[in-house]
Design a protein around this motif. Structure first.
Motif, PDB file in Angstrom:
ATOM      1  N   THR A 148       0.810  -1.216   0.000  1.00 49.77           N
ATOM      2  CA  THR A 148       0.000   0.000   0.000  1.00 49.77           C
ATOM      3  C   THR A 148       0.843   1.266   0.000  1.00 49.77           C
ATOM      4  N   LYS A 149       2.166   1.116   0.044  1.00 50.73           N
ATOM      5  CA  LYS A 149       3.061   2.272   0.058  1.00 50.73           C
ATOM      6  C   LYS A 149       3.607   2.524  -1.345  1.00 50.73           C
ATOM      7  N   VAL A 150       3.663   3.795  -1.721  1.00 52.67           N
ATOM      8  CA  VAL A 150       4.162   4.194  -3.036  1.00 52.67           C
ATOM      9  C   VAL A 150       5.172   5.320  -2.856  1.00 52.67           C
ATOM     10  N   ILE A 151       6.282   5.208  -3.565  1.00 55.80           N
ATOM     11  CA  ILE A 151       7.207   6.328  -3.716  1.00 55.80           C
ATOM     12  C   ILE A 151       6.938   6.853  -5.126  1.00 55.80           C
ATOM     13  N   THR A 152       6.440   8.065  -5.205  1.00 63.33           N
ATOM     14  CA  THR A 152       6.044   8.606  -6.509  1.00 63.33           C
ATOM     15  C   THR A 152       7.269   8.899  -7.373  1.00 63.33           C
ATOM     16  N   GLY A 153       7.009   9.078  -8.655  1.00 62.51           N
ATOM     17  CA  GLY A 153       7.985   9.692  -9.535  1.00 62.51           C
ATOM     18  C   GLY A 153       7.953  11.183  -9.200  1.00 62.51           C
ATOM     19  N   THR A 154       8.472  12.014 -10.066  1.00 62.00           N
ATOM     20  CA  THR A 154       8.470  13.452  -9.812  1.00 62.00           C
ATOM     21  C   THR A 154       7.056  14.010  -9.965  1.00 62.00           C
ATOM     22  N   VAL A 155       6.574  14.621  -8.885  1.00 65.09           N
ATOM     23  CA  VAL A 155       5.246  15.237  -8.853  1.00 65.09           C
ATOM     24  C   VAL A 155       5.417  16.702  -8.458  1.00 65.09           C
ATOM     25  N   ARG A 156       4.379  17.483  -8.688  1.00 61.96           N
ATOM     26  CA  ARG A 156       4.415  18.891  -8.280  1.00 61.96           C
ATOM     27  C   ARG A 156       3.574  19.049  -7.015  1.00 61.96           C
ATOM     28  N   LEU A 157       4.074  19.809  -6.073  1.00 60.22           N
ATOM     29  CA  LEU A 157       3.358  20.029  -4.825  1.00 60.22           C
ATOM     30  C   LEU A 157       2.401  21.210  -4.963  1.00 60.22           C
ATOM     31  N   SER A 158       1.190  21.040  -4.472  1.00 55.87           N
ATOM     32  CA  SER A 158       0.201  22.099  -4.455  1.00 55.87           C
ATOM     33  C   SER A 158      -0.464  22.090  -3.078  1.00 55.87           C
ATOM     34  N   TYR A 159      -0.893  23.247  -2.611  1.00 51.62           N
ATOM     35  CA  TYR A 159      -1.488  23.362  -1.273  1.00 51.62           C
ATOM     36  C   TYR A 159      -0.598  22.679  -0.239  1.00 51.62           C
ATOM     37  N   ALA A 160       0.694  22.990  -0.281  1.00 53.57           N
ATOM     38  CA  ALA A 160       1.683  22.336   0.580  1.00 53.57           C
ATOM     39  C   ALA A 160       1.663  22.916   1.989  1.00 53.57           C
ATOM     40  N   ASN A 161       0.960  22.238   2.877  1.00 46.84           N
ATOM     41  CA  ASN A 161       0.959  22.556   4.303  1.00 46.84           C
ATOM     42  C   ASN A 161       1.828  21.511   4.997  1.00 46.84           C
ATOM     43  N   ILE A 162       3.132  21.570   4.695  1.00 50.98           N
ATOM     44  CA  ILE A 162       4.042  20.506   5.118  1.00 50.98           C
ATOM     45  C   ILE A 162       4.957  20.910   6.262  1.00 50.98           C
ATOM     46  N   TRP A 163       4.985  22.191   6.593  1.00 47.78           N
ATOM     47  CA  TRP A 163       5.861  22.661   7.664  1.00 47.78           C
ATOM     48  C   TRP A 163       5.124  22.811   8.982  1.00 47.78           C
ATOM     49  N   GLU A 164       3.868  23.200   8.914  1.00 48.40           N
ATOM     50  CA  GLU A 164       3.036  23.388  10.107  1.00 48.40           C
ATOM     51  C   GLU A 164       1.688  22.720   9.847  1.00 48.40           C
ATOM     52  N   PRO A 165       1.167  21.974  10.813  1.00 45.24           N
ATOM     53  CA  PRO A 165      -0.151  21.364  10.591  1.00 45.24           C
ATOM     54  C   PRO A 165      -1.241  22.430  10.577  1.00 45.24           C
ATOM     55  N   LYS A 166      -2.267  22.188   9.771  1.00 46.64           N
ATOM     56  CA  LYS A 166      -3.388  23.127   9.687  1.00 46.64           C
ATOM     57  C   LYS A 166      -4.687  22.357   9.912  1.00 46.64           C
ATOM     58  N   SER A 167      -5.624  23.036  10.525  1.00 43.56           N
ATOM     59  CA  SER A 167      -6.943  22.458  10.751  1.00 43.56           C
ATOM     60  C   SER A 167      -7.848  22.865   9.592  1.00 43.56           C
ATOM     61  N   ILE A 168      -8.525  21.889   9.032  1.00 41.74           N
ATOM     62  CA  ILE A 168      -9.474  22.149   7.954  1.00 41.74           C
ATOM     63  C   ILE A 168     -10.883  21.955   8.519  1.00 41.74           C
ATOM     64  N   LYS A 169     -11.705  22.968   8.405  1.00 40.59           N
ATOM     65  CA  LYS A 169     -13.099  22.920   8.874  1.00 40.59           C
ATOM     66  C   LYS A 169     -13.203  22.479  10.332  1.00 40.59           C
ATOM     67  N   GLY A 170     -12.280  22.925  11.170  1.00 40.10           N
ATOM     68  CA  GLY A 170     -12.344  22.629  12.592  1.00 40.10           C
ATOM     69  C   GLY A 170     -11.870  21.238  12.993  1.00 40.10           C
ATOM     70  N   GLY A 171     -11.383  20.465  12.035  1.00 41.33           N
ATOM     71  CA  GLY A 171     -10.898  19.115  12.340  1.00 41.33           C
ATOM     72  C   GLY A 171      -9.515  19.157  12.976  1.00 41.33           C
ATOM     73  N   ALA A 172      -8.981  17.974  13.238  1.00 46.44           N
ATOM     74  CA  ALA A 172      -7.639  17.866  13.812  1.00 46.44           C
ATOM     75  C   ALA A 172      -6.622  18.492  12.869  1.00 46.44           C
ATOM     76  N   ALA A 173      -5.636  19.173  13.432  1.00 43.95           N
ATOM     77  CA  ALA A 173      -4.590  19.797  12.616  1.00 43.95           C
ATOM     78  C   ALA A 173      -3.744  18.709  11.961  1.00 43.95           C
ATOM     79  N   LYS A 174      -3.511  18.867  10.660  1.00 44.94           N
ATOM     80  CA  LYS A 174      -2.739  17.871   9.904  1.00 44.94           C
ATOM     81  C   LYS A 174      -1.781  18.554   8.944  1.00 44.94           C
ATOM     82  N   TYR A 175      -0.718  17.837   8.626  1.00 51.19           N
ATOM     83  CA  TYR A 175       0.179  18.207   7.543  1.00 51.19           C
ATOM     84  C   TYR A 175      -0.487  17.670   6.285  1.00 51.19           C
ATOM     85  N   SER A 176      -0.442  18.436   5.197  1.00 56.55           N
ATOM     86  CA  SER A 176      -1.123  17.972   3.996  1.00 56.55           C
ATOM     87  C   SER A 176      -0.502  18.571   2.742  1.00 56.55           C
TER      88      SER A 176
END
Length: 182
Positions: A7-35
């Motif tokens: 179930t694990k994949v290492i992608t080829g080269t992809v482009r990052l969009s909506y990169a919330n990778i440094w600080e977790p963010k809460s979406i619609k009041g849910g648990a804060a996540k990196y995304s």
């Protein structure tokens, strides 16, 4: 987790969009996540095939969550989505599939030599990377499907930032020392 490798994949080269990778963010009041949203070129048949195989493995692994029966893919919410169909107005998603990946734990972010990247300006929405993702089944509040967990990120190269933010050098000309007195 015997099937984690399936179930694990290492992608080829992809482009990052909506990169919330440094600080977790809460979406619609849910648990804060990196995304991050991973833009996968439709021409990257190898990555797309690995993702389909991993989704199939996650469905098999998730039979217990689906009431003991294997559901059809059509009955599930699936993570691999068509950018041309779902975001036709967004040029960035043209000729791409995309997967939204998230995690409650921070990804390790490394350069091409697998050295940690500490400068948050180095990895951003618009740059290119390889990303480790893991697919898993969910059944929550009547929603059944396969989700995508965010693993580690390896920056491959820079790209046009997607933030819409401009560079100060592009906005301003240098002033002569007495110009600011006007």
């Amino acid at each position: 987790m015997a099937n984690e490798r399936k179930t694990k994949v290492i992608t080829g080269t992809v482009r990052l969009s909506y990169a919330n990778i440094w600080e977790p963010k809460s979406i619609k009041g849910g648990a804060a996540k990196y995304s991050v949203s991973l833009l996968i070129p439709k021409s990257d048949k190898a990555t797309l095939a690995k993702i389909q195989t991993a989704i199939d493995a996650a469905i098999e692994d998730g039979i217990g969550k689906f009431g003991g029966k294997k559901p059809s893919k059509a009955a599930l919410k699936l993570p691999l989505r068509d950018g041309d169909a779902e975001r036709p107005e967004d040029e960035v998603y043209k000729d791409c599939y995309f997967v939204n990946a998230n995690s409650t734990t921070p990804p390790q972010i490394v350069d091409q030599q697998v050295q940690p990247i500490l400068d948050q300006n180095e990895v951003y929405s618009g740059c290119y990377a390889r990303v480790a993702v893991t697919f898993y089944a969910f059944n929550s509040n009547g929603n059944k499907g396969i989700a995508c967990g965010l693993g580690n990120i390896q920056k491959v190269r820079d790209g046009e930032p997607l933030s819409g933010r401009t560079n100060a050098a592009d906005d301003f000309d240098a002033l002569e020392s007495d110009d600011f007195l006007d």
